[in-house]
Design a protein around this motif. Structure first.
Motif, PDB file in Angstrom:
ATOM      1  N   ASN A 301     -20.109 -67.540 -13.902  1.00 44.96           N
ATOM      2  CA  ASN A 301     -18.779 -66.944 -13.869  1.00 44.96           C
ATOM      3  C   ASN A 301     -18.639 -66.059 -15.098  1.00 44.96           C
ATOM      4  N   ASP A 302     -18.264 -64.810 -14.912  1.00 44.82           N
ATOM      5  CA  ASP A 302     -18.169 -63.861 -16.026  1.00 44.82           C
ATOM      6  C   ASP A 302     -17.150 -64.288 -17.080  1.00 44.82           C
ATOM      7  N   LYS A 303     -16.254 -65.212 -16.711  1.00 46.02           N
ATOM      8  CA  LYS A 303     -15.312 -65.737 -17.706  1.00 46.02           C
ATOM      9  C   LYS A 303     -16.036 -66.584 -18.752  1.00 46.02           C
ATOM     10  N   PHE A 304     -17.226 -67.071 -18.384  1.00 46.23           N
ATOM     11  CA  PHE A 304     -18.008 -67.941 -19.264  1.00 46.23           C
ATOM     12  C   PHE A 304     -19.420 -67.350 -19.389  1.00 46.23           C
ATOM     13  N   PRO A 305     -19.570 -66.255 -20.141  1.00 51.96           N
ATOM     14  CA  PRO A 305     -20.827 -65.485 -20.127  1.00 51.96           C
ATOM     15  C   PRO A 305     -22.022 -66.199 -20.728  1.00 51.96           C
ATOM     16  N   HIS A 306     -21.795 -67.277 -21.466  1.00 55.00           N
ATOM     17  CA  HIS A 306     -22.892 -68.009 -22.088  1.00 55.00           C
ATOM     18  C   HIS A 306     -23.157 -69.345 -21.391  1.00 55.00           C
ATOM     19  N   SER A 307     -22.638 -69.480 -20.171  1.00 59.04           N
ATOM     20  CA  SER A 307     -22.677 -70.780 -19.515  1.00 59.04           C
ATOM     21  C   SER A 307     -23.155 -70.679 -18.069  1.00 59.04           C
ATOM     22  N   ILE A 375     -20.205 -74.804 -34.597  1.00 62.92           N
ATOM     23  CA  ILE A 375     -20.368 -73.792 -33.547  1.00 62.92           C
ATOM     24  C   ILE A 375     -19.133 -73.778 -32.647  1.00 62.92           C
ATOM     25  N   PRO A 376     -17.957 -73.482 -33.219  1.00 60.37           N
ATOM     26  CA  PRO A 376     -16.704 -73.614 -32.458  1.00 60.37           C
ATOM     27  C   PRO A 376     -16.605 -72.688 -31.250  1.00 60.37           C
ATOM     28  N   HIS A 377     -17.203 -71.486 -31.315  1.00 62.16           N
ATOM     29  CA  HIS A 377     -17.104 -70.561 -30.186  1.00 62.16           C
ATOM     30  C   HIS A 377     -17.769 -71.151 -28.949  1.00 62.16           C
ATOM     31  N   ALA A 378     -18.931 -71.777 -29.152  1.00 62.60           N
ATOM     32  CA  ALA A 378     -19.651 -72.380 -28.038  1.00 62.60           C
ATOM     33  C   ALA A 378     -18.885 -73.574 -27.470  1.00 62.60           C
ATOM     34  N   VAL A 379     -18.327 -74.381 -28.345  1.00 64.16           N
ATOM     35  CA  VAL A 379     -17.569 -75.554 -27.906  1.00 64.16           C
ATOM     36  C   VAL A 379     -16.360 -75.134 -27.075  1.00 64.16           C
ATOM     37  N   LYS A 380     -15.674 -74.101 -27.532  1.00 59.04           N
ATOM     38  CA  LYS A 380     -14.488 -73.616 -26.807  1.00 59.04           C
ATOM     39  C   LYS A 380     -14.861 -73.169 -25.397  1.00 59.04           C
ATOM     40  N   GLU A 381     -15.962 -72.406 -25.285  1.00 59.80           N
ATOM     41  CA  GLU A 381     -16.360 -71.936 -23.956  1.00 59.80           C
ATOM     42  C   GLU A 381     -16.778 -73.101 -23.065  1.00 59.80           C
ATOM     43  N   HIS A 382     -17.477 -74.068 -23.630  1.00 60.90           N
ATOM     44  CA  HIS A 382     -17.945 -75.197 -22.825  1.00 60.90           C
ATOM     45  C   HIS A 382     -16.774 -75.990 -22.256  1.00 60.90           C
ATOM     46  N   HIS A 383     -15.781 -76.254 -23.070  1.00 55.97           N
ATOM     47  CA  HIS A 383     -14.617 -76.991 -22.593  1.00 55.97           C
ATOM     48  C   HIS A 383     -13.884 -76.213 -21.505  1.00 55.97           C
ATOM     49  N   ALA A 384     -13.780 -74.895 -21.693  1.00 57.70           N
ATOM     50  CA  ALA A 384     -13.105 -74.075 -20.685  1.00 57.70           C
ATOM     51  C   ALA A 384     -13.883 -74.067 -19.374  1.00 57.70           C
ATOM     52  N   LEU A 385     -15.212 -74.038 -19.481  1.00 53.68           N
ATOM     53  CA  LEU A 385     -16.068 -74.071 -18.301  1.00 53.68           C
ATOM     54  C   LEU A 385     -15.829 -75.348 -17.499  1.00 53.68           C
ATOM     55  N   ILE A 386     -15.845 -76.473 -18.160  1.00 61.25           N
ATOM     56  CA  ILE A 386     -15.693 -77.756 -17.477  1.00 61.25           C
ATOM     57  C   ILE A 386     -14.296 -77.882 -16.860  1.00 61.25           C
ATOM     58  N   ASP A 387     -13.282 -77.470 -17.610  1.00 55.56           N
ATOM     59  CA  ASP A 387     -11.917 -77.545 -17.080  1.00 55.56           C
ATOM     60  C   ASP A 387     -11.786 -76.712 -15.807  1.00 55.56           C
ATOM     61  N   ALA A 388     -12.354 -75.515 -15.832  1.00 52.13           N
ATOM     62  CA  ALA A 388     -12.261 -74.629 -14.670  1.00 52.13           C
ATOM     63  C   ALA A 388     -13.016 -75.208 -13.476  1.00 52.13           C
ATOM     64  N   TRP A 389     -14.162 -75.830 -13.729  1.00 51.78           N
ATOM     65  CA  TRP A 389     -14.957 -76.368 -12.629  1.00 51.78           C
ATOM     66  C   TRP A 389     -14.288 -77.608 -12.024  1.00 51.78           C
ATOM     67  N   ILE A 390     -13.776 -78.466 -12.854  1.00 48.99           N
ATOM     68  CA  ILE A 390     -13.084 -79.651 -12.336  1.00 48.99           C
ATOM     69  C   ILE A 390     -11.860 -79.238 -11.517  1.00 48.99           C
ATOM     70  N   GLU A 391     -11.175 -78.177 -11.941  1.00 52.02           N
ATOM     71  CA  GLU A 391     -10.046 -77.648 -11.171  1.00 52.02           C
ATOM     72  C   GLU A 391     -10.513 -77.166  -9.804  1.00 52.02           C
ATOM     73  N   ARG A 392     -11.681 -76.508  -9.766  1.00 51.83           N
ATOM     74  CA  ARG A 392     -12.228 -76.018  -8.489  1.00 51.83           C
ATOM     75  C   ARG A 392     -12.611 -77.190  -7.590  1.00 51.83           C
ATOM     76  N   LEU A 393     -13.208 -78.221  -8.183  1.00 53.62           N
ATOM     77  CA  LEU A 393     -13.578 -79.401  -7.395  1.00 53.62           C
ATOM     78  C   LEU A 393     -12.345 -80.056  -6.784  1.00 53.62           C
ATOM     79  N   LEU A 394     -11.297 -80.179  -7.564  1.00 49.56           N
ATOM     80  CA  LEU A 394     -10.070 -80.803  -7.073  1.00 49.56           C
ATOM     81  C   LEU A 394      -9.484 -80.006  -5.913  1.00 49.56           C
TER      82      LEU A 394
END
Length: 474
Positions: A301-307, A375-394
């Motif tokens: 997902n382009d919203k999460f370019p490193h993930s 490495i706060p930038h990476a942590v922020k993206e990772h949390h956003a990635l998981i939140d977005a995916w769990i929302e999609r699963l729901l």
């Protein structure tokens, strides 16, 4: 005195196996030394209890983290290294992932994608990389997700896996995180080492760890061989460190400490350690699942370019029980296990010189000083990635939960001996030679300055094949 070998390679994983394959085929006298033994080629490496609960095949060496707390990293020491246990997902890095990205804290490679492309191509052939069609239930779920949110881009997962695995249900269920006794999964032993094992110019020494590098008399900069734990010494014109990003830097650190040798890159040995930020995400459905292979797709997902978000292999009650709290009733594991679909969330971690591997900590224990706080930038993206995916699963009718793999999740360890042109900012040159030293090279994932958003194994294979060509004079 004439050296016994042309090249000694320490470690038989993706990098070490690739270097050995190239050099043995080029006619060089090669000694490949592996710390661990051969794995049994029986069903024991598919047994959930032996593999995940009892940890029969895993490393048991206790490490310290940066706070001094003890933990045991999920490393494997056996012929073929971690490639025997990986999920066989074999990606190429994108051209953009060879470039530095200062805002995110990412180092750049000293060359671009085109330099590795021919070796990616060669590794693709050697490892017989292919793709599988998604099974019906998985495809139906993914269709719901990408229809509701087209920002998720679905791609087939490139796998080093035989299509015949479909005819072996137990292997199909247990290839992701298990070693294949039938050779249905591509790995360093089966696809590289087995093809050179009978050559008269190739020697494999398994089960005897390297204890130290041996230098020329009065010249600690020039490495002429190694000494193993049993006291045996072997000499070679060239030595290649390929013991992995958590071990190779410690071997070099020990040599620098014992010899008193100061290198321009000395402070960077072990620094910039990377291991991806990885989390498992489970989606639980009201209905039972019947798919078997499952690990066949990856989403971006382009919203999460490193993930990336990969499908995980078979999740069943036995596997789920390993991760559940100890007092969870067995009937709950069984109920949920038949309804679980797994995903693997990966985010490239930024580089930090403070995230490092250190040899000889308190009590002689090795240290992995790695903190997400750096490495706060990476942590922020990772949390956003998981939140977005769990929302999609729901939205697709599944209840999602996630679990961060933590310090022990070292399957993608990289970067502790980064490559570059400047000895003040890198440890090895673009061909893998240690800056300021002679006849010493690095052939594993340690030189990789970036981890990308996907599994790095194929890039380690490519780096090793390229180094093999260089040392062979090709």
């Amino acid at each position: 005195m004439t050296a016994q070998y042309d090249v000694i390679i320490i470690g038989s994983g993706a990098g070490g196996g690739s270097v050995a394959y190239k050099l043995a085929n080029a006619g060089k006298r090669v000694l490949l030394i592996e710390k661990g033994a051969f794995l049994p080629r029986d069903a024991s490496t598919l047994d959930v209890r032996q593999v995940f609960v009892d940890g029969v095949f895993k490393n048991h060496v206790v490490w310290l983290d940066g706070k001094g707390d003890q933990f045991v990293p999920g490393e494997f020491y056996n012929v073929g290294g971690k490639t025997k246990w990986y999920g066989a997902a074999l990606f190429r890095f994108r051209p953009v992932e060879f470039e530095a990205e200062q805002d995110y804290g990412l180092l750049g490679w000293p060359f671009g994608y085109d330099e590795l492309k021919p070796y990616y191509d060669e590794a693709t052939d050697l490892l017989k990389i292919t793709a599988f069609k998604n099974e019906p239930e998985l495809q139906a779920l993914l269709d719901k997700i990408i229809t509701a949110d087209p920002g998720w881009q679905l791609h087939p997962l490139p796998l080093g896996l035989s299509h015949d695995i479909i005819n072996h249900p137990e292997e199909a269920k247990h290839f992701d995180g298990f070693a294949s006794p039938s050779g249905l999964k591509s790995d360093s032993e089966r696809n590289l080492i087995d093809h050179i094992r009978d050559r008269p110019n190739f020697t494999l020494l398994a089960g005897d760890p390297v204890s130290e590098l041996v230098s020329a008399p009065g010249d600690p900069r020039t490495i002429v061989g190694v000494t193993c734990a049993d006291g045996s010494t072997y000499e070679a014109e060239t030595t290649v460190l390929a013991a992995g990003a958590m071990t190779s830097p410690r071997i070099l650190q020990d040599h620098l400490h014992a010899s008193g040798l100061a290198l321009p890159c000395g402070d960077l040995v072990g620094a910039n350690f990377k291991m991806h930020i990885n989390s498992a995400v489970l989606g639980f459905s009201p209905f039972k699942d019947h798919d078997v292979l499952r690990k066949t797709a990856v989403l971006y997902n382009d919203k999460f370019p490193h993930s990336s978000m990969q499908c995980l292999g078979w999740i069943d009650p036995e596997l789920l029980a390993v991760q559940a709290p100890p007092l969870t009733p067995g009937f709950i594991d069984k109920f949920l296990g038949t309804r679980a679909i797994g995903f693997w969330a990966t985010t490239e971690d930024s580089s930090s010189p403070q995230n490092r591997i250190i040899s000889g900590g308190p009590g002689g224990k090795p240290i992995m000083d790695y903190s997400l706080d750096r490495i706060p930038h990476a942590v922020k993206e990772h949390h956003a990635l998981i939140d977005a995916w769990i929302e999609r699963l729901l939205a697709a009718g599944l209840l999602g939960v996630d679990k961060y793999m933590g310090m022990a999740g070292t399957a993608h360890a990289l970067g502790s001996l980064v490559t570059g042109t400047d000895p003040k900012t890198s440890v090895v040159d673009p061909h893998g030679k240690v800056h300021g030293m002679e006849r010493l090279y690095v052939g594993d994932g340690s030189p990789l300055p970036r981890a990308s958003r996907v599994n790095p194994s194929l890039t380690i294979y490519a780096w090793g094949l390229r180094l093999g060509d260089h040392l062979a004079g090709a």
